[in-house]
Design a protein around this motif. Sequence first.
Motif, PDB file in Angstrom:
ATOM      1  N   LEU A 158       6.315  90.043 -48.994  1.00 20.39           N
ATOM      2  CA  LEU A 158       6.891  90.756 -49.378  1.00 20.39           C
ATOM      3  C   LEU A 158       6.891  91.131 -47.770  1.00 20.39           C
ATOM      4  CD1 LEU A 158       5.153  93.131 -51.603  1.00 20.39           C
ATOM      5  CD2 LEU A 158       7.060  92.806 -52.041  1.00 20.39           C
ATOM      6  N   TYR A 159       6.451  91.170 -47.381  1.00 15.55           N
ATOM      7  CA  TYR A 159       6.550  91.572 -45.394  1.00 15.55           C
ATOM      8  C   TYR A 159       6.344  90.265 -44.430  1.00 15.55           C
ATOM      9  CZ  TYR A 159       3.960  95.211 -47.777  1.00 15.55           C
ATOM     10  OH  TYR A 159       3.869  96.518 -48.515  1.00 15.55           O
ATOM     11  N   GLU A 160       6.442  88.589 -44.801  1.00 15.12           N
ATOM     12  CA  GLU A 160       6.031  88.126 -44.002  1.00 15.12           C
ATOM     13  C   GLU A 160       7.212  86.594 -44.655  1.00 15.12           C
ATOM     14  OE1 GLU A 160       2.448  87.023 -42.302  1.00 15.12           O
ATOM     15  OE2 GLU A 160       1.378  88.573 -43.978  1.00 15.12           O
ATOM     16  N   TRP A 161       7.814  87.140 -45.709  1.00 18.74           N
ATOM     17  CA  TRP A 161       9.018  85.666 -45.798  1.00 18.74           C
ATOM     18  C   TRP A 161      10.278  85.841 -44.833  1.00 18.74           C
ATOM     19  CZ3 TRP A 161       7.567  82.672 -49.418  1.00 18.74           C
ATOM     20  CH2 TRP A 161       8.428  81.583 -50.057  1.00 18.74           C
ATOM     21  N   PRO A 162      10.611  84.871 -44.767  1.00 22.19           N
ATOM     22  CA  PRO A 162      11.780  85.106 -43.501  1.00 22.19           C
ATOM     23  C   PRO A 162      13.080  85.059 -44.340  1.00 22.19           C
ATOM     24  CG  PRO A 162      10.791  82.714 -43.254  1.00 22.19           C
ATOM     25  CD  PRO A 162      10.216  83.191 -44.566  1.00 22.19           C
ATOM     26  N   LYS A 163      13.092  86.852 -43.888  1.00 21.51           N
ATOM     27  CA  LYS A 163      14.612  87.253 -44.775  1.00 21.51           C
ATOM     28  C   LYS A 163      15.654  86.558 -45.007  1.00 21.51           C
ATOM     29  CE  LYS A 163      12.723  91.439 -43.828  1.00 21.51           C
ATOM     30  NZ  LYS A 163      11.358  91.623 -44.628  1.00 21.51           N
ATOM     31  N   SER A 164      16.057  85.216 -44.322  1.00 22.97           N
ATOM     32  CA  SER A 164      17.148  84.504 -44.765  1.00 22.97           C
ATOM     33  C   SER A 164      16.969  83.451 -45.588  1.00 22.97           C
ATOM     34  CB  SER A 164      17.893  84.325 -43.507  1.00 22.97           C
ATOM     35  OG  SER A 164      16.653  83.501 -42.812  1.00 22.97           O
ATOM     36  N   MET A 165      15.642  83.917 -45.777  1.00 19.58           N
ATOM     37  CA  MET A 165      15.279  82.634 -47.638  1.00 19.58           C
ATOM     38  C   MET A 165      15.172  82.863 -48.151  1.00 19.58           C
ATOM     39  SD  MET A 165      13.345  80.478 -44.039  1.00 19.58           S
ATOM     40  CE  MET A 165      14.042  79.231 -42.846  1.00 19.58           C
ATOM     41  N   ASP A 166      15.514  83.504 -49.032  1.00 19.03           N
ATOM     42  CA  ASP A 166      15.655  84.192 -50.870  1.00 19.03           C
ATOM     43  C   ASP A 166      16.523  83.379 -51.482  1.00 19.03           C
ATOM     44  OD1 ASP A 166      17.697  85.752 -49.355  1.00 19.03           O
ATOM     45  OD2 ASP A 166      16.301  87.627 -50.387  1.00 19.03           O
ATOM     46  N   GLY A 167      15.743  83.334 -51.833  1.00 20.48           N
ATOM     47  CA  GLY A 167      17.414  82.555 -53.336  1.00 20.48           C
ATOM     48  C   GLY A 167      16.666  82.835 -54.831  1.00 20.48           C
ATOM     49  N   LYS A 168      16.945  82.337 -55.633  1.00 20.09           N
ATOM     50  CA  LYS A 168      16.160  81.759 -57.329  1.00 20.09           C
ATOM     51  C   LYS A 168      15.379  82.380 -57.570  1.00 20.09           C
ATOM     52  CE  LYS A 168      21.394  81.374 -58.882  1.00 20.09           C
ATOM     53  NZ  LYS A 168      21.997  80.162 -59.934  1.00 20.09           N
ATOM     54  N   LYS A 169      14.489  80.894 -56.829  1.00 20.10           N
ATOM     55  CA  LYS A 169      13.430  80.539 -56.809  1.00 20.10           C
ATOM     56  C   LYS A 169      11.800  81.918 -56.016  1.00 20.10           C
ATOM     57  CE  LYS A 169      13.625  75.877 -57.887  1.00 20.10           C
ATOM     58  NZ  LYS A 169      13.083  74.367 -56.806  1.00 20.10           N
ATOM     59  N   PHE A 170      12.738  82.655 -55.121  1.00 20.07           N
ATOM     60  CA  PHE A 170      12.247  83.305 -54.468  1.00 20.07           C
ATOM     61  C   PHE A 170      11.920  85.005 -54.993  1.00 20.07           C
ATOM     62  CE2 PHE A 170      12.568  87.307 -52.234  1.00 20.07           C
ATOM     63  CZ  PHE A 170      11.353  88.054 -51.373  1.00 20.07           C
ATOM     64  N   THR A 171      12.883  85.185 -56.453  1.00 19.90           N
ATOM     65  CA  THR A 171      13.339  86.066 -57.090  1.00 19.90           C
ATOM     66  C   THR A 171      12.197  86.048 -57.955  1.00 19.90           C
ATOM     67  OG1 THR A 171      14.749  87.297 -56.068  1.00 19.90           O
ATOM     68  CG2 THR A 171      14.329  87.547 -58.154  1.00 19.90           C
ATOM     69  N   ALA A 172      12.263  84.702 -58.912  1.00 20.13           N
ATOM     70  CA  ALA A 172      11.405  84.386 -60.141  1.00 20.13           C
ATOM     71  C   ALA A 172      10.037  83.997 -59.186  1.00 20.13           C
ATOM     72  CB  ALA A 172      11.997  82.857 -60.109  1.00 20.13           C
ATOM     73  N   ALA A 173       9.167  83.557 -57.916  1.00 17.66           N
ATOM     74  CA  ALA A 173       8.155  83.704 -57.601  1.00 17.66           C
ATOM     75  C   ALA A 173       7.760  85.122 -57.740  1.00 17.66           C
ATOM     76  CB  ALA A 173       8.344  83.116 -56.282  1.00 17.66           C
ATOM     77  N   LYS A 174       8.454  86.227 -56.625  1.00 19.98           N
ATOM     78  CA  LYS A 174       8.047  87.613 -57.192  1.00 19.98           C
ATOM     79  C   LYS A 174       7.431  88.059 -58.519  1.00 19.98           C
ATOM     80  CE  LYS A 174      11.662  89.574 -54.941  1.00 19.98           C
ATOM     81  NZ  LYS A 174      12.207  90.062 -54.117  1.00 19.98           N
ATOM     82  N   LEU A 175       9.031  87.804 -59.823  1.00 26.80           N
ATOM     83  CA  LEU A 175       8.286  88.292 -60.751  1.00 26.80           C
ATOM     84  C   LEU A 175       6.773  87.714 -61.459  1.00 26.80           C
ATOM     85  CD1 LEU A 175      11.884  88.501 -62.319  1.00 26.80           C
ATOM     86  CD2 LEU A 175      10.521  90.028 -61.210  1.00 26.80           C
ATOM     87  N   ALA A 176       7.047  86.194 -60.564  1.00 30.61           N
ATOM     88  CA  ALA A 176       5.366  85.413 -61.728  1.00 30.61           C
ATOM     89  C   ALA A 176       4.595  86.208 -61.099  1.00 30.61           C
ATOM     90  CB  ALA A 176       6.002  83.887 -61.241  1.00 30.61           C
TER      91      ALA A 176
END
Length: 105
Positions: free
Chosen positions: A56-74
């Motif tokens: 939520l707070y430290e992940w590089p903004k430009s590095m969000d893909g499908k697995k990023f979204t899946a990980a947040k949901l997981a």
Amino acid sequence: MRGGSKQLQYSWYPPGREWEEAKIPQQWDRPVTIATGKIGRYVIIYSTERAAEYMLYEWPKSMDGKKFTAAKLALIDAHDGKISIDEARSAFIAAAEEAGIFCRQ
């Protein structure tokens, strides 16, 4: 404190979620070390809640893909007890690898 000492509790509430009773962090058996954008600086992720906070707070903004979204949901599902914390940990690692973030398991 009334009733003796209590174990320290940590709660994580994703934006837009209703308040719920604080839960004890879901500690991982094996922490994950993540390289930050600063040379020589690493973050150790040791729980489902810390992984969610990092995303939520430290992940590089430009590095969000499908697995990023899946990980947040997981991570949310693990927090709610719908999936295991090992599944959430694996999803977090997959998102870091997809983003090209150095990750030591």
